[in-house]
Design a protein around this motif. Structure first.
Motif, PDB file in Angstrom:
ATOM      1  N   TYR A 118       0.822  -1.218   0.000  1.00 36.26           N
ATOM      2  CA  TYR A 118       0.000   0.000   0.000  1.00 36.26           C
ATOM      3  C   TYR A 118       0.852   1.262   0.000  1.00 36.26           C
ATOM      4  O   TYR A 118       0.632   2.173  -0.789  1.00 36.26           O
ATOM      5  CB  TYR A 118      -0.951   0.011   1.197  1.00 36.26           C
ATOM      6  N   ASN A 119       1.829   1.327   0.883  1.00 37.26           N
ATOM      7  CA  ASN A 119       2.656   2.534   1.000  1.00 37.26           C
ATOM      8  C   ASN A 119       3.403   2.832  -0.292  1.00 37.26           C
ATOM      9  O   ASN A 119       3.521   3.977  -0.700  1.00 37.26           O
ATOM     10  CB  ASN A 119       3.638   2.405   2.168  1.00 37.26           C
ATOM     11  N   ARG A 120       3.904   1.799  -0.937  1.00 42.56           N
ATOM     12  CA  ARG A 120       4.677   2.000  -2.164  1.00 42.56           C
ATOM     13  C   ARG A 120       3.792   2.383  -3.343  1.00 42.56           C
ATOM     14  O   ARG A 120       4.151   3.195  -4.166  1.00 42.56           O
ATOM     15  CB  ARG A 120       5.451   0.723  -2.496  1.00 42.56           C
ATOM     16  N   GLU A 123       0.045   5.369  -1.477  1.00 44.55           N
ATOM     17  CA  GLU A 123       0.093   6.432  -0.503  1.00 44.55           C
ATOM     18  C   GLU A 123       0.055   7.793  -1.183  1.00 44.55           C
ATOM     19  O   GLU A 123      -0.659   8.686  -0.781  1.00 44.55           O
ATOM     20  CB  GLU A 123       1.334   6.301   0.381  1.00 44.55           C
TER      21      GLU A 123
END
Length: 128
Positions: A118-120, A123
């Motif tokens: 998700y973060n990569r 975000e």
């Protein structure tokens, strides 16, 4: 005015535009510069376009706007950018299928199911 608490249920067609709504729609589209090839139309010609060509339907009017070259080009740029990122493309397919089947899919569940970080990937909301 109807008392919705006392009257029998009734339907309101939000797609069908009244004369006042047609005029308001023209103002909104004019303000946002979305007339494109019809920008040279007079107000009366724009009213007639919405009433006759679009049959007073908001959905038909939106289709006519999307069919314009400028909006079509913008749409194609977005789709092309998404196609080049398989992770975004897969997530978009999940969302489209969910919309068609009337599922309420959460982005975090889609990301988890696709095995994405998700973060990569998500975000920052802009396409990389």
């Amino acid at each position: 005015m109807r008392d919705i608490m006392l009257d029998d249920p009734f339907e309101i067609d939000l797609n069908e535009l009244t004369d006042k709504e047609v005029e308001s729609l023209i103002q909104v589209v004019e303000k946002n510069g979305l007339w494109q090839k019809r920008s040279h139309f007079t107000v009366d010609e724009k009213i007639q376009f919405i009433k006759t060509r679009c049959k007073r339907h908001l959905s038909q009017f939106i289709i006519q706007l999307v069919k314009s070259d400028d909006l079509g080009n913008r749409y194609n740029e977005i789709v092309t950018a998404i196609k080049h990122r398989s992770d975004y493309y897969q997530a978009l397919l999940y969302l489209l299928i969910g919309a068609v089947l009337d599922f309420r899919l959460r982005l975090v569940d889609i990301v988890d199911d696709l095995g994405l970080d998700y973060n990569r990937h998500f975000e920052n909301s802009t396409l990389k």
